[in-house]
Motif scaffolding. Structure first.
Motif, short mmCIF file in Angstrom:
data_model
loop_
_atom_site.label_atom_id
_atom_site.label_comp_id
_atom_site.label_asym_id
_atom_site.label_seq_id
_atom_site.Cartn_x
_atom_site.Cartn_y
_atom_site.Cartn_z
N ASP A 37 67.61 -21.49 12.09
CA ASP A 37 68.41 -20.91 11.04
C ASP A 37 67.54 -20.39 9.90
OD1 ASP A 37 67.50 -23.28 10.14
OD2 ASP A 37 69.45 -24.20 9.79
N ARG A 39 66.11 -22.10 7.84
CA ARG A 39 66.31 -22.95 6.66
C ARG A 39 65.76 -24.36 6.85
NH1 ARG A 39 66.38 -20.28 3.73
NH2 ARG A 39 67.64 -18.54 3.10
N THR A 40 65.45 -24.70 8.08
CA THR A 40 64.96 -26.05 8.35
C THR A 40 63.62 -25.95 9.06
OG1 THR A 40 67.27 -26.55 8.79
CG2 THR A 40 65.68 -28.30 9.19
N GLU A 59 60.14 -27.10 -0.58
CA GLU A 59 61.59 -27.03 -0.30
C GLU A 59 62.31 -26.31 -1.44
OE1 GLU A 59 62.38 -31.25 0.27
OE2 GLU A 59 62.76 -30.92 2.40
N ASN A 62 61.52 -22.49 -1.77
CA ASN A 62 61.99 -21.62 -0.70
C ASN A 62 63.44 -21.86 -0.31
OD1 ASN A 62 59.46 -20.09 0.45
ND2 ASN A 62 58.81 -22.16 -0.08
N VAL A 64 64.64 -24.38 1.33
CA VAL A 64 64.71 -24.83 2.72
C VAL A 64 64.61 -26.35 2.77
CG1 VAL A 64 63.68 -22.75 3.64
CG2 VAL A 64 62.22 -24.66 3.01
N LYS A 65 64.80 -26.91 3.95
CA LYS A 65 64.64 -28.34 4.13
C LYS A 65 63.49 -28.58 5.08
CE LYS A 65 67.22 -32.47 5.45
NZ LYS A 65 66.22 -33.26 4.72
N ASN A 280 61.54 -21.54 14.03
CA ASN A 280 61.37 -20.75 12.80
C ASN A 280 59.91 -20.38 12.57
OD1 ASN A 280 64.22 -21.35 11.77
ND2 ASN A 280 63.35 -23.40 11.97
#
Lengths: 364, 269
Positions: A37, A39-40, A59, A62, A64-65, A280
C-alpha cells in the motif's frame, strides 16, 4: 536453538533445490510490481540495532508505519525468507550471505537513482568484493573483531594476537563462538588472509588452534554478550569480541576496553538489502536513503556503538565514539590487507576444511 | 510415617536446588542495578519500570496469551473428540491413525515449523492466483499451535480412558439414557481429568513455543518467546529478568489457585 534453526535452513535449501532450481543467478530480476500500500514498511533486522527514535522520525516525516521484526542469526533470517515467510521490504544481512541470498533469488538490484545519499559512504566501503558495484547492498554498520580486556584485572602492553596464540599459558581467555572469526584470527596471526583457501595455510592455522585450545587459560567459546559479561565480572583476562559488543559496556565500567590486534583482524559488515518480493520497493529505497544521511548514520552508531561506514556521519558521532581507535581502524588497514572482510567461501574443499577445523576444535 | 534416609532427602534437596537455583538467580538479578547483569551493582526496581514502559513487550504478552488461550480451546475440543473416537470405535486404520497422532510429538519443532512455513507459502501462491492473499500472523500461528497441540490432548484423553471398557456407557443406554446424555453424564466425566491435563499441556506448550512460532509468524506479529530469543545477539536486557520474575510469580499463584480449586473435585471423581 541456533542449531535447530541451522537445521531448518539446511532442510529448506534441500526442498528449495528440489522445488525450483534457479538456472542462472537472478542478476536481472524482473521489475517488481508494487503490491504494497506504500504506507507500511517491513524491516527484518537484528535486535537493538536501530535507534527507535530514528524510526519514529521517519514514520512521522513520511506518514508511514515501519514494522521492525528481529532475528538472532543470519541463518535464521535466511531460513525464514527462503521459506516464503512474510514479505519483508528490507533485511540486514552480514556481507558474507549477500551472494547466497542473491543466488537464491531473494534480492532485487538497488535503484541507485533513488539513493543519492550513497555518496556519504566512505570510499573504502563501496564496491567491496562481497558485492561488486553495490548491486544489491549498501553498508549499514560494521564491526571489527578486537581483543577486549578489563584494565582492573589485566592490561596488555600492546594488543596482539600473540597474547592468545603465543607461548604464554596462564592468561584466561575466551574465543568467539564463530568458526570464521576464530579460524580468521589464527590466520591473521600467522600473516595470512582470513579468507584463504590455501590448504597449507589452513593446516598451519589448524595446528595453531589445536595448541591454543589445549592451553590452561582457555575458557571456551562464547558470544559477544557472554564474553562481555565475564570481562565485567573480571572472570577472564582477554576475550575475542566484536568491538561494538564491548564498547557498550564501557558505560558501566571504564576499565573494560577493546583494541584491534596489531597483526590485523577480521571485519564484518551488516548491509541493507531490498528483497525481491518487497511489496513497497520505492518506500524501501526511501528508507535506505534516509539511513544513509549523515545525521541518521551518526545517530544509529551513537545508539548501537557499532561503527558507521558513513564518512559524512563521522564528525557527528559522540565524542566517546570518535576517540575509540578500535571503532575507527586506520583507513589504510582496509587496503593493506590488515582488515579482512569475512568473505563467502567457495563451496567444496575450502568450505569443508574450515568446517573440519571447527568441528575438531569444538569436539575437544 | 516412615522416616526418609537423610542421604536420600539430601539428594532430593540437591535435585530441587539444581532445578530452582537458576530461577532464583534470575529473580535476584531482576533487582540488579546493572545493565549487563554480570556483577551486583546495587538494588533497584527500575527494570520493572522499564519493562512496563515497553510497548513491544506488552504487545508480545498479549499475543502470547491470545494464541495460547484460543489454541488451547480449539485443540482441546478437537483433541478430545479424536481421543474419544480412537477409544470408542474399532477403526480399520487404528494403528496408522495412532502413528499419525504420535508423529507431531516426536517430530522436531524445526521440521514442523519449516513445513508449515512452506505450506503457507504454497497456499498463498494458490490464493494469489485467485486474486486473494493473506499475511502470516495471528491466524497462521494459531493454526500451527493447534496442529501440534491436538496430538497431546488426544493422547492424554485416550490414555485416561484406556482402562475403561464401553460397559459403563452401555449400562447407561440400558437404563434409558440417550446417546447424548450417556456421553455427557458418563463418558465425558470419565475423560475429564485427561481433558484437563491435555488442555494444560497444550497451554504451556503454546506459551513457550519458539521455533514453530518463529517460522509461522509474519511481520509485526511477535510472541514473548520470539521477542526474547531474537534478543540473543546483543545480550538479553535486564528488563527481561523482571519479566521472567513476574512470569514465575504468576505461575506460582496459578498453581496454588488450581490446587485449591481442584482438590474437592478430585476426591469426588
Amino acid at each position: 536453538m541456533k542449531r535447530s534453526l541451522v537445521l531448518g535452513l539446511i532442510l529448506l535449501c534441500g526442498c528449495y533445490r528440489v522445488a525450483k532450481v534457479p538456472t542462472t543467478p537472478t542478476v536481472s530480476a524482473p521489475t517488481p510490481v508494487s503490491r504494497g500500500d506504500g504506507r507500511t514498511l517491513r524491516v527484518f533486522i537484528w535486535s537493538e540495532y536501530i535507534d527507535p527514535d530514528i524510526v519514529t522520525a521517519f514514520e512521522k516525516a513520511n506518514g508511514v508505519k515501519v514494522i521492525l521484526d528481529t532475528y538472532e542469526s543470519n541463518e535464521a533470517m535466511l531460513a525464514k525468507l527462503q521459506g516464503g515467510g512474510s514479505e519483508y521490504d528490507i533485511a540486514v544481512p552480514s556481507n558474507y550471505v549477500i551472494q547466497t541470498m542473491a543466488r537464491a533469488g531473494l534480492l532485487q538490484p538497488l535503484n541507485k537513482t533513488w539513493l543519492p545519499n550513497l555518496k556519504n559512504i566512505g570510499a573504502g566501503f563501496l564496491n567491496a568484493a562481497y558485492d561488486p558495484g553495490n548491486t544489491y547492498s549498501v553498508p549499514y554498520q560494521y564491526a571489527a573483531t578486537g581483543l577486549a580486556f578489563n584494565r582492573a584485572r589485566y592490561a596488555p602492553p600492546t594488543a596482539t594476537w600473540d597474547l592468545i596464540f603465543g607461548p604464554q599459558d596462564t592468561l584466561k581467555f575466551i574465543l568467539l563462538d564463530d568458526p570464521r572469526e576464530v579460524v580468521g584470527a589464527a590466520l591473521k596471526y600467522l600473516g595470512f588472509s582470513a579468507n584463504t583457501t590455501d590448504v597449507a595455510q589452513l593446516r598451519a592455522a589448524r595446528d595453531l588452534l589445536r595448541r591454543t585450545v589445549a592451553k590452561r587459560g582457555f575458557e571456551g567459546f562464547d558470544g559477544g554478550p557472554g564474553t562481555r559479561n565475564k570481562l565485567l565480572a573480571k572472570q577472564i583476562d582477554l576475550g575475542q569480541i566484536y568491538v561494538g559488543d564491548l564498547l557498550i559496556a564501557t558505560e558501566e565500567d571504564k576499565n573494560v576496553q577493546v583494541e584491534l590486534p596489531q597483526e590485523g583482524t577480521t571485519i564484518s559488515m551488516d548491509t541493507l538489502v531490498v528483497l525481491r518480493r518487497s511489496p513497497n520497493p520505492e518506500l524501501a529505497h526511501r528508507f535506505i536513503n534516509y539511513i544513509l544521511s549523515a545525521e541518521v548514520g551518526a545517530a544509529i552508531s551513537n545508539y548501537t556503538y557499532y561503527a558507521t561506514p558513513n564518512a559524512a556521519a563521522q564528525p557527528l558521532l559522540d565524542d566517546f565514539l570518535k576517540e575509540v581507535p578500535a571503532l575507527n581502524p586506520p583507513a589504510a588497514w582496509l587496503t593493506n590487507g590488515k582488515l579482512d572482510f569475512i568473505g563467502e567461501l567457495p563451496a567444496g574443499r575450502p568450505q569443508r576444511l574450515y568446517d573440519r577445523i571447527w568441528t575438531e576444535l569444538k569436539s575437544r | 510415617m516412615r522416616r526418609t534416609h537423610p542421604a536420600l532427602s539430601a539428594w532430593a534437596w540437591l535435585v530441587y536446588a539444581f532445578l530452582y537455583l537458576p530461577i532464583v538467580v534470575v529473580i535476584v538479578f531482576s533487582f540488579n542495578d546493572s545493565r549487563f547483569g554480570a556483577t551486583w551493582a546495587g538494588f533497584t526496581t527500575r527494570w520493572y519500570g522499564v519493562l512496563f514502559a515497553r510497548a513491544d513487550v506488552r504487545e508480545a504478552v498479549a499475543h502470547t496469551l491470545e494464541i495460547a488461550l484460543l489454541s488451547t480451546v480449539v485443540s482441546t475440543i478437537l483433541g478430545t473428540l479424536v481421543g474419544l473416537g480412537l477409544w470408542r470405535y474399532t477403526l480399520r486404520f487404528r494403528t496408522g491413525l495412532t502413528f499419525l497422532l504420535v508423529m507431531p510429538i516426536v517430530m522436531p519443532d524445526v521440521v514442523m515449523g519449516v513445513s508449515l512455513l512452506m505450506f503457507y507459502a504454497f497456499v498463498r501462491g494458490l490464493l494469489e492466483r485467485a486474486g486473494w492473499t493473506f499475511d502470516n500472523g495471528f491466524w497462521t500461528v494459531l493454526l500451527a499451535h493447534v496442529t501440534f497441540q491436538i496430538s497431546y490432548v488426544a493422547l492424554t484423553v485416550r490414555s485416561r480412558l484406556a482402562g475403561y471398557g464401553r460397559d459403563l456407557e452401555e449400562a447407561a443406554r440400558d437404563l434409558g439414557a440417550t446417546g447424548l446424555r450417556s456421553f455427557l453424564h458418563v463418558v465425558l466425566p470419565l475423560a475429564t481429568p485427561g481433558v484437563l491435563a491435555g488442555a494444560l499441556l497444550a497451554f504451556t506448550l503454546s506459551l513457550d513455543d519458539f521455533v514453530v512460532t518463529y517460522f509461522t509468524s509474519g511481520s509485526g506479529f511477535r510472541t514473548l518467546p520470539v521477542l526474547i530469543y531474537t534478543n540473543v545477539k546483543r545480550g538479553v536486557t535486564p528488563d527481561i529478568n523482571a519479566l521472567s520474575a513476574l512470569l514465575v510469580l504468576v505461575t506460582v499463584v496459578a498453581i496454588i489457585a488450581a490446587n485449591a480449586l481442584l482438590r474437592p473435585r478430585r476426591s469426588a471423581t
